[in-house]
Design a protein around this motif. Structure first.
Motif, short mmCIF file in Angstrom:
data_model
loop_
_atom_site.label_atom_id
_atom_site.label_comp_id
_atom_site.label_asym_id
_atom_site.label_seq_id
_atom_site.Cartn_x
_atom_site.Cartn_y
_atom_site.Cartn_z
N TYR A 13 65.99 -65.54 -23.16
CA TYR A 13 65.61 -66.63 -24.06
C TYR A 13 64.87 -67.72 -23.30
N ALA A 61 64.28 -71.71 -24.38
CA ALA A 61 65.23 -72.14 -25.40
C ALA A 61 66.12 -73.27 -24.88
N LYS A 84 70.63 -58.56 -26.10
CA LYS A 84 69.86 -59.41 -27.00
C LYS A 84 69.94 -58.93 -28.46
N HIS A 95 68.53 -63.39 -32.11
CA HIS A 95 67.39 -64.19 -31.70
C HIS A 95 67.63 -65.67 -32.03
N ALA A 148 61.99 -65.96 -29.42
CA ALA A 148 63.10 -66.06 -28.46
C ALA A 148 64.37 -65.57 -29.07
#
Length: 275
Positions: free
Chosen positions: A28, A31, A53, A56, A275
């Protein structure tokens, strides 16, 4: 069968601060730290491995708050959950409607009118049931900003692939309702939360509404944009950020013009994911 719980139990072995740092620098990039912490909380509650992941971080406009980061499942998570049921029997290739070329808020884009995806599930009786979803591009695409009808960079460049993800997500929810009803990141990126249906307070007077509504955001200075271009380009080339992320971040404090949005999007040479 116990793999998900094993992942969840293993998470405390690494200090949360260290795990946040790892995720912020790899899965990420760019972020906010508190958004990555939300990812960890989500994964822990759902017994998911954050390093895969499965979710998101999507910037969403919320009335009264502006742009806020929201954690949402990815299409990959729906696929994993469907496969873990042991009843996932495959998926069709996407079928597309006629390609349409149109100009939306000054931006020309070619997109499929609709996309159809069918997911198959083997029922307890052994019968294979088919669940089909048909999604239309105009009802799903994400805009470059909340005040523009132009598609964002991803939906312009990958008009067919993005719509296919939305159709697949809908088909998976139909076939496997146990995977959840939350929309995926691909479906909600660039959208706004509408809280009007949950507002049960008495209607305020015009004066009260004007007083409570946030002031209009100032225009983003062209000089500041030009100064930032070299740093943004380097960040995009390194895969550390994206045009959509930069636009969302700026939009929390300023109003971007369509021309400024196009300049930022033009810096992104490669396709990427949110992301």
């Amino acid at each position: 069968m116990n793999a998900p719980a094993k992942h969840a139990d293993a998470m405390p072995a690494i200090a949360e601060a260290a795990l946040v740092e790892v995720l912020s620098g790899s899965l990420y990039p760019g972020a906010a730290q508190n958004s990555v912490v939300m990812v960890l909380a989500y994964c822990k509650a759902a017994q998911l491995d954050p390093m895969l992941k499965p979710v998101h971080i999507v910037p969403i406009y919320q009335k009264g708050r502006g742009m806020v980061d929201v954690v949402m499942p990815g299409i990959g998570l729906y696929r994993i959950q469907a496969a873990r049921t042991g009843q996932y029997a495959g998926i069709s290739d996407p079928e597309y409607g006629p390609a349409i070329t149109a100009t939306l808020a000054g931006v020309e884009v070619t997109y499929p009118e609709w996309c159809r995806v069918t997911v198959k599930r083997q029922m307890a009786s052994g019968q294979i049931a088919e669940f089909t979803a048909n999604e239309r591009w105009l009802e799903n695409y994400a805009t470059a900003s909340r005040d523009s009808a132009a598609p964002n960079a991803m939906w312009k460049r990958r008009a067919f692939a993005q719509l296919a993800k939305c159709a697949e997500a809908q088909a998976l929810r139909k076939a496997f309702p146990e995977v959840g009803s939350a929309p995926t990141a691909d479906e909600m990126e660039g959208k706004a939360f509408d809280d009007s249906a949950r507002d049960v307070t008495p209607a305020a007077s015009q004066a009260q509404r004007e007083e409570s509504e946030p002031a209009a955001l100032p225009a983003y200075p062209d000089g500041k944009l030009e100064e930032s271009i070299p740093a943004w380009r380097a960040s995009f080339d390194a895969g550390k950020s994206s045009a959509d992320h930069v636009i969302a971040k700026i939009s929390t404090k300023y109003t971007l013009s369509l021309e400024q949005i196009k300049k930022i999007e033009a810096l992104e040479a490669l396709e990427g994911e949110q992301a």
